[in-house]
Design a protein around this motif. Structure first.
Motif, mmCIF file in Angstrom:
data_model
loop_
_atom_site.group_PDB
_atom_site.id
_atom_site.type_symbol
_atom_site.label_atom_id
_atom_site.label_comp_id
_atom_site.label_asym_id
_atom_site.label_seq_id
_atom_site.Cartn_x
_atom_site.Cartn_y
_atom_site.Cartn_z
ATOM 1 N N GLU A 119 0.846 -1.321 -0.084
ATOM 2 C CA GLU A 119 0.045 0.064 -0.040
ATOM 3 C C GLU A 119 0.822 1.079 0.102
ATOM 4 O O GLU A 119 0.635 2.263 -0.508
ATOM 5 C CB GLU A 119 -0.772 -0.183 1.018
ATOM 6 C CG GLU A 119 -1.882 1.073 1.126
ATOM 7 C CD GLU A 119 -2.846 0.793 0.021
ATOM 8 O OE1 GLU A 119 -3.515 1.885 -0.179
ATOM 9 O OE2 GLU A 119 -3.159 -0.206 -0.546
ATOM 10 N N LEU A 120 2.057 1.227 0.584
ATOM 11 C CA LEU A 120 2.760 2.357 0.727
ATOM 12 C C LEU A 120 3.220 2.459 -0.596
ATOM 13 O O LEU A 120 3.634 3.749 -1.177
ATOM 14 C CB LEU A 120 4.111 2.145 1.843
ATOM 15 C CG LEU A 120 4.980 3.154 2.141
ATOM 16 C CD1 LEU A 120 4.095 4.403 2.719
ATOM 17 C CD2 LEU A 120 5.897 2.768 3.154
ATOM 18 N N ARG A 121 3.784 1.418 -1.423
ATOM 19 C CA ARG A 121 4.381 1.722 -2.707
ATOM 20 C C ARG A 121 3.258 2.281 -3.651
ATOM 21 O O ARG A 121 3.623 3.373 -4.149
ATOM 22 C CB ARG A 121 4.679 0.507 -3.183
ATOM 23 C CG ARG A 121 5.809 -0.355 -2.842
ATOM 24 C CD ARG A 121 6.427 -1.390 -3.375
ATOM 25 N NE ARG A 121 7.419 -2.114 -2.830
ATOM 26 C CZ ARG A 121 7.467 -3.036 -1.829
ATOM 27 N NH1 ARG A 121 6.161 -3.553 -1.603
ATOM 28 N NH2 ARG A 121 8.462 -3.594 -1.317
ATOM 29 N N ARG A 122 1.839 1.822 -3.416
ATOM 30 C CA ARG A 122 0.867 2.585 -4.080
ATOM 31 C C ARG A 122 0.607 3.928 -3.874
ATOM 32 O O ARG A 122 0.349 4.677 -4.622
ATOM 33 C CB ARG A 122 -0.239 1.421 -3.846
ATOM 34 C CG ARG A 122 -1.660 1.963 -4.944
ATOM 35 C CD ARG A 122 -2.839 1.359 -4.670
ATOM 36 N NE ARG A 122 -3.448 1.979 -3.186
ATOM 37 C CZ ARG A 122 -4.185 2.844 -3.201
ATOM 38 N NH1 ARG A 122 -3.888 3.894 -4.494
ATOM 39 N NH2 ARG A 122 -4.796 3.465 -2.223
ATOM 40 N N VAL A 123 0.643 4.356 -2.824
ATOM 41 C CA VAL A 123 0.317 5.653 -2.220
ATOM 42 C C VAL A 123 1.540 6.595 -2.761
ATOM 43 O O VAL A 123 1.224 8.018 -2.948
ATOM 44 C CB VAL A 123 -0.098 5.888 -0.583
ATOM 45 C CG1 VAL A 123 -1.150 5.088 -0.340
ATOM 46 C CG2 VAL A 123 1.098 5.521 0.094
ATOM 47 N N PHE A 124 2.342 6.080 -2.728
ATOM 48 C CA PHE A 124 3.878 6.886 -3.393
ATOM 49 C C PHE A 124 3.686 6.890 -4.735
ATOM 50 O O PHE A 124 4.906 7.496 -5.545
ATOM 51 C CB PHE A 124 5.120 6.704 -2.808
ATOM 52 C CG PHE A 124 5.194 7.374 -1.462
ATOM 53 C CD1 PHE A 124 5.749 8.475 -1.475
ATOM 54 C CD2 PHE A 124 5.082 6.475 -0.218
ATOM 55 C CE1 PHE A 124 6.131 9.206 -0.517
ATOM 56 C CE2 PHE A 124 5.510 7.341 0.839
ATOM 57 C CZ PHE A 124 6.020 8.776 0.797
ATOM 58 N N GLY A 125 2.877 6.101 -5.456
ATOM 59 C CA GLY A 125 2.962 5.901 -7.098
ATOM 60 C C GLY A 125 4.046 5.307 -7.444
ATOM 61 O O GLY A 125 4.569 5.449 -8.820
ATOM 62 N N ARG A 126 4.496 4.174 -6.772
ATOM 63 C CA ARG A 126 5.594 3.237 -7.152
ATOM 64 C C ARG A 126 5.205 2.092 -7.781
ATOM 65 O O ARG A 126 3.918 1.586 -7.232
ATOM 66 C CB ARG A 126 6.474 3.149 -6.004
ATOM 67 C CG ARG A 126 7.255 4.166 -5.279
ATOM 68 C CD ARG A 126 8.287 4.808 -6.408
ATOM 69 N NE ARG A 126 9.051 5.789 -5.760
ATOM 70 C CZ ARG A 126 10.029 5.963 -5.364
ATOM 71 N NH1 ARG A 126 10.945 4.763 -5.128
ATOM 72 N NH2 ARG A 126 10.698 7.083 -4.678
ATOM 73 N N PRO A 127 5.840 1.415 -8.575
ATOM 74 C CA PRO A 127 5.477 0.098 -9.205
ATOM 75 C C PRO A 127 5.491 -1.119 -8.042
ATOM 76 O O PRO A 127 6.387 -1.077 -7.187
ATOM 77 C CB PRO A 127 6.511 -0.163 -10.160
ATOM 78 C CG PRO A 127 7.539 0.558 -10.076
ATOM 79 C CD PRO A 127 7.077 1.713 -9.296
ATOM 80 N N LEU A 128 4.595 -1.947 -8.045
ATOM 81 C CA LEU A 128 4.562 -2.947 -7.184
ATOM 82 C C LEU A 128 5.471 -4.156 -7.428
ATOM 83 O O LEU A 128 6.011 -4.582 -8.049
ATOM 84 C CB LEU A 128 2.892 -3.466 -6.925
ATOM 85 C CG LEU A 128 2.138 -2.514 -6.726
ATOM 86 C CD1 LEU A 128 0.598 -3.021 -6.613
ATOM 87 C CD2 LEU A 128 2.336 -2.114 -5.079
#
Length: 102
Positions: free
Chosen positions: A93-102
């Motif tokens: 989720e942290l990757r998602r909220v920062f707009g980083r690829p999973l």
């Protein structure tokens, strides 16, 4: 001949990792944020803390992820499977909220 390693007796009430989590020089964390059952709330709180910090050395994403991974690693085997699952979802989720690829 190698000498056996000495085990250092733990000091009563001394938990340096808990102290780091509470008094991190890089991030001011929301109290008991890692006890939350909502991965999105954990991620948003870490994001807010990292972006608001003026003391961090790395970029906000790295600081936030480092704090989360630090907490997971320091809990080690004492972390129940259900709690670990929530925190692992918080990493995604942290990757998602920062707009980083999973």
């Amino acid at each position: 001949m190698p000498r056996p390693r000495r085990q250092q007796a733990p000091k009563a009430g001394s938990r340096w990792s808990a102290d780091v989590t509470r008094h991190s020089d890089a991030l001011d964390l929301e109290p008991a944020i890692f006890a939350s059952d909502d991965p999105h709330r954990i991620a948003e709180s870490l994001k807010h803390s990292a972006e608001a910090s003026t003391r961090r050395k790395a970029e906000p994403f790295r600081s936030a992820m480092s704090m989360l991974v630090f907490y997971i690693n320091r809990a080690g085997r004492n972390l129940p499977a259900a709690r670990r699952a929530v925190l692992e979802r918080a990493k995604a989720e942290l990757r998602r909220v920062f707009g980083r690829p999973l």
